[in-house]
Design an enzyme around this catalytic site. Structure first.
Site, PDB file in Angstrom:
ATOM      1  N   LYS A 168       0.835  -1.332  -0.132  1.00 30.69           N
ATOM      2  CA  LYS A 168      -0.048  -0.025   0.055  1.00 30.69           C
ATOM      3  C   LYS A 168       0.854   1.031   0.135  1.00 30.69           C
ATOM      4  O   LYS A 168       1.783   1.349   0.639  1.00 30.69           O
ATOM      5  CB  LYS A 168      -0.859   0.082   1.328  1.00 30.69           C
ATOM      6  CG  LYS A 168      -2.055  -1.070   1.073  1.00 30.69           C
ATOM      7  CD  LYS A 168      -3.003  -0.943   2.398  1.00 30.69           C
ATOM      8  CE  LYS A 168      -4.099  -1.961   2.171  1.00 30.69           C
ATOM      9  NZ  LYS A 168      -4.906  -1.180   0.914  1.00 30.69           N
ATOM     10  N   LYS A 273     -13.741  -7.529  -4.925  1.00 32.85           N
ATOM     11  CA  LYS A 273     -14.081  -7.715  -3.354  1.00 32.85           C
ATOM     12  C   LYS A 273     -15.792  -8.130  -3.278  1.00 32.85           C
ATOM     13  O   LYS A 273     -16.372  -6.989  -3.327  1.00 32.85           O
ATOM     14  CB  LYS A 273     -13.626  -6.532  -2.574  1.00 32.85           C
ATOM     15  CG  LYS A 273     -12.359  -6.077  -2.719  1.00 32.85           C
ATOM     16  CD  LYS A 273     -11.787  -4.911  -2.034  1.00 32.85           C
ATOM     17  CE  LYS A 273     -10.041  -4.689  -2.043  1.00 32.85           C
ATOM     18  NZ  LYS A 273      -9.911  -3.452  -1.689  1.00 32.85           N
TER      19      LYS A 273
END
Length: 359
Positions: A168, A273
């Site tokens: 990230k 997701k």
């Protein structure tokens, strides 16, 4: 003709405790609320189907302070419905009865009903992950934090045998993030370690192309959501001119116009997701449309408990994925449910341990 039943639905809430401060571009997470959905039939209380609704703060369309009251009311309505107990139609039945605007609830109800229909064994449909104990390759996730914390995570993931690392970015200075990525790349070529980055929309459209160019020099596999979702003109241009593949993530959330999005933006990949998209059926539709267009995809959990992670793993497994999926979140919590899910050498597998009953 399939049997028709009325089911009993109940709800259990758990506040999961992170093992560390989980840094994201939307802030630091210390806890995570999940809601386990229990399905039983009045004449057979022994067989139980379990699902999970777990809206993610700052990201899920259905994250709200009164979520528990909202889904409790929805479950009361679903308990008054008559359901055809049929694996081929139950997802369509859920779609017709749970609003699109409550994607995590829709996924949780899908899970619980499919689990019950399949015998209450936390198996949802035929898949090699559950049926054959076939492992799924996954990426090792590097959370945001200061340089030392991120470097510590990188060394740990490499030591654990991951050959795909996802970092990230967007939390610290970009030059420091490039240095951390260079640290990996100096040790391992792109054929040895796949490097993915996730910007979570942290770049501005003005700076994005320059940053993509710098990342491309490090043989980055892909970048997730370089700019904020909703900027279609800018994202279309980036996807067309980018020096490294772009994977859309937040862009998909809350989107009903799937074909329009894919045909307009033309991304190289999409990230799926199920908790944020609305469950099994919605995710399957995204995959079908992406594959028709030659767009790559992989599946990612969204910090669910092991109940949700198990469902997403089985869905991913049903497509026999060859590239690493984002399914390594099971060890994040002090108080996750004990389960057969195991992570070893960059893979998740369904082992022999027994499930802990939700409570």
């Amino acid at each position: 003709m399939a049997d028709s039943f009325r089911f009993q639905f109940s709800l259990i809430k758990r506040v999961l405790q992170f093992r560390f401060d989980a840094g994201t571009s939307r802030g630091v997470l210390k806890t995570r609320e999940v809601f386990w959905i229990k399905v039983t039939h009045p004449d057979d209380q022994e067989k139980v189907g379990w699902g999970e609704a777990a809206p993610l703060v700052g990201l899920s369309p259905d994250y709200r302070e009164d979520f528990e009251q909202v889904i409790s009311a929805q479950l009361e309505k679903l308990a008054r419905e008559t359901w055809e107990v049929d694996t081929s139609s139950v997802l369509d039945q859920v779609k017709a009865r749970v609003p699109f605007e409550l994607p995590s609830l829709r996924f949780g109800v899908e899970m619980a009903l499919l689990d019950w229909i399949q015998g209450g064994k936390k198996r949802f449909f035929p898949n090699p992950f559950f049926d054959e104990k076939k492992p799924i390759p996954i990426n090792g996730l590097i959370w945001m934090g200061d340089r030392e914390f991120m470097l510590e995570q990188i060394d740990q993931k490499l030591k654990e045998g991951f050959d795909c690392i996802k970092m990230k970015i967007g939390a610290i200075d970009f030059e420091q993030e490039l240095a951390l990525l260079s640290y990996i790349r100096k040790q391992f070529s792109k054929d040895q370690i796949i490097l993915r980055v996730d910007a979570n929309g942290a770049f501005s459209p003005m700076e994005a192309m320059n940053k993509l160019g710098q990342l491309a020099e490090l043989d980055i596999h892909s970048i997730e959501q370089p700019i904020r979702a909703g900027q279609w003109a800018e994202m279309r241009k980036l996807c067309r001119e980018t020096p490294l593949p772009i994977a859309l993530d937040e862009e998909l959330i809350g989107t009903k116009e799937k074909e329009l999005l894919l045909d307009t933006l033309k991304p190289q990949h999409i990230i799926l997701k199920p908790t944020l998209l609305g469950g099994f059926l919605e995710t399957q539709q995204w995959i079908s449309l992406a594959e028709e267009r030659g767009i790559g995809w992989w599946m990612t959990s969204a910090l669910e408990s092991n109940i949700g992670l198990n469902a997403i793993s089985q869905l991913a497994s049903s497509y026999d994925p060859k590239i690493p999926q984002g399914l390594g979140t099971g060890k994040l919590y002090h108080n996750n449910l004990a389960s057969p899910l195991e992570i070893e050498k960059g893979q998740i597998r369904y082992g022999d341990r027994l499930w802990e009953n939700p409570a």
